[in-house]
Scaffold this motif. Structure first.
Motif, short mmCIF file in Angstrom:
data_model
loop_
_atom_site.label_atom_id
_atom_site.label_comp_id
_atom_site.label_asym_id
_atom_site.label_seq_id
_atom_site.Cartn_x
_atom_site.Cartn_y
_atom_site.Cartn_z
N ARG A 104 46.23 59.94 -56.11
CA ARG A 104 47.51 59.69 -56.83
C ARG A 104 48.86 59.26 -56.22
N HIS A 105 49.00 59.68 -55.04
CA HIS A 105 50.28 58.93 -54.49
C HIS A 105 49.87 57.38 -54.10
N MET A 150 42.44 65.55 -59.55
CA MET A 150 42.84 64.40 -58.89
C MET A 150 43.38 64.58 -57.45
N ARG A 179 48.13 55.54 -56.00
CA ARG A 179 48.10 55.01 -57.49
C ARG A 179 49.64 54.37 -57.71
N ASP A 205 38.34 61.83 -58.01
CA ASP A 205 38.95 62.74 -59.06
C ASP A 205 38.35 62.16 -60.34
#
Length: 135
Positions: A6-7, A1, A9, A135
């Motif tokens: 990720r940040h 990912m 999200r 990802d």
């Protein structure tokens, strides 16, 4: 990912979790900016709070991630009339401060960005990043 996704999200999940809690616990400010043509505004505000909470949670469940991203993007589009009404109400009076003007000048163009971020965080799109960023 990817770290970027990720940040994204995590940031959206925090934002929508807080907004969802506020919609449910303190609906008054949201009712004030709800356009008059929205039926059953109390129910709509409660429903939007639940949608925000479910969307935030869905971003972390791989099976629901894309659906949550699409749902939050659609949500950002659907509440845009309330953002416009909020700006008009705040800025139509002669006593609007510079801070109110700045808030709305920044806030209104950011709504489409929120929709894009939801789609990106939900792995629905990769644009403008390369396909390798998935990802």
């Amino acid at each position: 990912m990817t770290v970027r996704r990720r940040h994204c999200r995590a940031g959206l999940a925090i934002l929508y979790t807080l907004a969802g809690i506020l919609h449910i616990a303190l609906p008054g400010p949201f009712l004030n900016i709800t356009p008059a043509w929205v039926p059953y505004p109390h129910h709509v505000i409660l429903f939007t709070g639940v949608c925000e909470l479910l969307g935030a949670a869905g971003l972390f469940l791989p099976a629901l991630r894309a659906s949550a991203g699409i749902g939050l993007a659609l949500y950002a589009i659907c509440v845009y009339p309330a953002n416009i009404k909020h700006a008009i109400d705040n800025l139509s009076g002669g006593d609007a401060s510079l801070w109110l003007w700045l808030y709305h000048i920044i806030r209104l163009p950011l709504q489409p960005v929120l929709a894009w971020l939801a789609l990106y965080a939900g792995r629905v799109i990769t644009w403008p990043f390369s396909a390798r960023a998935r990802d």
